[in-house]
Design an enzyme around this catalytic site. Structure first.
Site, PDB file in Angstrom:
ATOM      1  N   ARG A   1      -2.264  -8.503 -20.299  1.00 59.78           N
ATOM      2  CA  ARG A   1      -2.937  -7.022 -21.773  1.00 59.78           C
ATOM      3  C   ARG A   1      -2.566  -6.577 -22.806  1.00 59.78           C
ATOM      4  O   ARG A   1      -3.120  -6.841 -23.733  1.00 59.78           O
ATOM      5  CB  ARG A   1      -4.408  -6.602 -20.751  1.00 59.78           C
ATOM      6  CG  ARG A   1      -5.121  -7.315 -20.285  1.00 59.78           C
ATOM      7  CD  ARG A   1      -6.231  -7.142 -19.704  1.00 59.78           C
ATOM      8  NE  ARG A   1      -7.061  -6.874 -20.283  1.00 59.78           N
ATOM      9  CZ  ARG A   1      -7.910  -5.811 -21.423  1.00 59.78           C
ATOM     10  NH1 ARG A   1      -6.840  -4.504 -21.193  1.00 59.78           N
ATOM     11  NH2 ARG A   1      -8.020  -5.302 -21.896  1.00 59.78           N
TER      12      ARG A   1
ATOM     13  N   GLU B   1       2.614  -8.285   9.115  1.00 63.13           N
ATOM     14  CA  GLU B   1       2.276  -7.076   8.997  1.00 63.13           C
ATOM     15  C   GLU B   1       3.393  -6.513   7.877  1.00 63.13           C
ATOM     16  O   GLU B   1       3.836  -4.940   7.568  1.00 63.13           O
ATOM     17  CB  GLU B   1       3.504  -6.495  10.170  1.00 63.13           C
ATOM     18  CG  GLU B   1       2.482  -6.664  11.509  1.00 63.13           C
ATOM     19  CD  GLU B   1       0.657  -6.537  11.577  1.00 63.13           C
ATOM     20  OE1 GLU B   1       0.475  -5.925  11.084  1.00 63.13           O
ATOM     21  OE2 GLU B   1       0.140  -7.964  11.426  1.00 63.13           O
TER      22      GLU B   1
ATOM     23  N   PRO C   1       1.072  -1.184  -0.080  1.00 58.22           N
ATOM     24  CA  PRO C   1       0.010   0.160  -0.135  1.00 58.22           C
ATOM     25  C   PRO C   1       1.261   1.726   0.021  1.00 58.22           C
ATOM     26  O   PRO C   1       0.528   2.398  -0.738  1.00 58.22           O
ATOM     27  CB  PRO C   1      -0.804   0.146   0.947  1.00 58.22           C
ATOM     28  CG  PRO C   1      -0.777  -1.120   1.879  1.00 58.22           C
ATOM     29  CD  PRO C   1       0.593  -1.620   1.202  1.00 58.22           C
TER      30      PRO C   1
ATOM     31  N   ASP D   1      -9.363  -0.168 -25.623  1.00 54.06           N
ATOM     32  CA  ASP D   1     -10.504   0.106 -24.601  1.00 54.06           C
ATOM     33  C   ASP D   1     -10.524   1.732 -24.175  1.00 54.06           C
ATOM     34  O   ASP D   1      -9.357   2.501 -24.625  1.00 54.06           O
ATOM     35  CB  ASP D   1      -9.812  -1.075 -22.971  1.00 54.06           C
ATOM     36  CG  ASP D   1     -10.111  -1.849 -23.334  1.00 54.06           C
ATOM     37  OD1 ASP D   1     -10.913  -2.606 -23.018  1.00 54.06           O
ATOM     38  OD2 ASP D   1      -9.006  -2.757 -23.557  1.00 54.06           O
TER      39      ASP D   1
HETATM   40  N1  4HQ Z   1      -1.292  -5.256   1.649  1.00 59.62           N
HETATM   41  N2  4HQ Z   1      -1.577  -2.918  -2.718  1.00 59.62           N
HETATM   42  C1  4HQ Z   1       1.637  -6.787   2.087  1.00 59.62           C
HETATM   43  C2  4HQ Z   1      -1.571  -4.407   0.281  1.00 59.62           C
HETATM   44  C3  4HQ Z   1      -1.333  -4.288  -1.491  1.00 59.62           C
HETATM   45  C4  4HQ Z   1      -2.300  -3.076  -1.967  1.00 59.62           C
HETATM   46  C5  4HQ Z   1      -1.424  -5.363   2.773  1.00 59.62           C
HETATM   47  C6  4HQ Z   1       0.442  -5.825   0.752  1.00 59.62           C
HETATM   48  C7  4HQ Z   1      -0.651  -6.666   3.425  1.00 59.62           C
HETATM   49  C8  4HQ Z   1       1.895  -7.244   3.650  1.00 59.62           C
HETATM   50  N3  4HQ Z   1      -0.534  -3.985  -2.088  1.00 59.62           N
HETATM   51  N4  4HQ Z   1       1.285  -6.708   2.357  1.00 59.62           N
HETATM   52  N5  4HQ Z   1      -2.931  -2.479  -1.600  1.00 59.62           N
HETATM   53  O1  4HQ Z   1      -3.097  -3.861   1.165  1.00 59.62           O
HETATM   54  O2  4HQ Z   1      -0.150  -3.805  -3.079  1.00 59.62           O
END
Ligand code: 4HQ
Length: 254
Positions: free
Chosen positions: A153, A115, A88, A168
């Site tokens: 794609r 985590e 994230p 698209d």
């Molecule tokens: N993760 N976009 C990996 C995600 C995530 C996201 C949460 C990745 C937990 C350990 N990855 N960790 N949004 O939510 O790529």
């Protein structure tokens, strides 16, 4: 194009990447997907891949050594592979990024669990951090699958000869127009008459306007980047004045 997925859960990938369009792309040799089990690179007796965070706090953190060895083992086969971490904290994934990644020959995708991963993995091994959206998954595996799907794609031949990812309308910053197939009447809800008319220019016009209408009401942020003609901008203005629930009215187009 080759993808190496570094994960603690390699079994998650077989069905989503083995079916339908991606499955055929693999069969045709257009893409190669290999999973690498990070646990295979934990050398201690109990094959430990996680540990408590320094400084305290909840949960566990993925250890640097098994991930380092896993990445190095893939890189020893191809030094030019780019390593991506799904997190994230990464840059937001979108269609332009998918297109750019499709020009790479080899991606290593690191999927974290718990985590997250020890920061030194990022510092020493990661070329790019990518997020598929602002929500929290239980691991990076689903994010890696989303990335592989959207990137694949763009590889010539994956969608079949008569179809290109560039067609698209999303790429023109517009949402798709509504689609219909048989029957023409379902419980009193009918297919718009223009689509049955055989009038191809009228159909194109209707679809273009529906795409603009929808984009205006649902994703006005996208509309700013769309290449609208002056006439379309005028129609949009008019539609916005006459406040329909769609946020836009084109007159009698459907
Ligand atoms: N993760 N976009 C990996 C995600 C995530 C996201 C949460 C990745 C937990 C350990 N990855 N960790 N949004 O939510 O790529």
């Amino acid at each position: 194009m080759r993808f190496d997925i570094l994960t603690l859960f390699p079994n998650m990938f077989s069905s989503p990447l083995g079916e339908s369009i991606l499955g055929k792309a693999v069969e045709k040799g257009l893409i190669q997907i290999q999973t690498v089990n990070i646990r295979d690179f934990a050398l201690d007796k109990h094959r430990v891949v996680d540990d408590a965070p320094y400084g305290g706090g909840q949960g566990m953190v993925m250890k640097v050594e098994p991930i380092a060895r896993a990445i190095e083992s893939v890189k020893s086969q191809n030094r030019s592979a780019r390593t991506i971490h799904l997190t994230p904290q990464g840059k937001p994934f979108h269609q332009d990024l998918a297109r750019r990644l499709s020009t790479q020959s080899h991606l290593i995708l690191l999927c974290g669990r718990y985590e997250g991963v020890d920061e030194r993995v990022r510092e020493l091994f990661i070329d790019e951090e990518i997020s598929i959206g602002d929500y929290v998954l239980t691991g990076g595996e689903l994010a890696a699958m989303v990335l592989i799907d959207a990137v694949s794609r763009f590889i010539p031949g994956v969608l079949g000869s008569d179809r290109s990812a560039e067609e698209d309308s999303f790429l023109n910053s517009l949402l798709e127009y509504p689609q219909y197939t048989r029957p023409v009447d379902f419980r009193g809800s009918r297919v718009p008459e223009v689509l049955l008319s055989g009038n191809h220019s009228a159909i194109s016009l209707w679809r273009r306007r529906e795409a603009i209408r929808r984009t205006s009401s649902r994703r006005p942020d996208l509309l700013a980047k769309a290449n609208l003609t002056e006439e379309e901008k005028g129609l949009l203005e008019e539609g916005l004045k006459g406040k329909s629930i769609d946020g836009c009215r084109w007159g009698k187009v459907d």
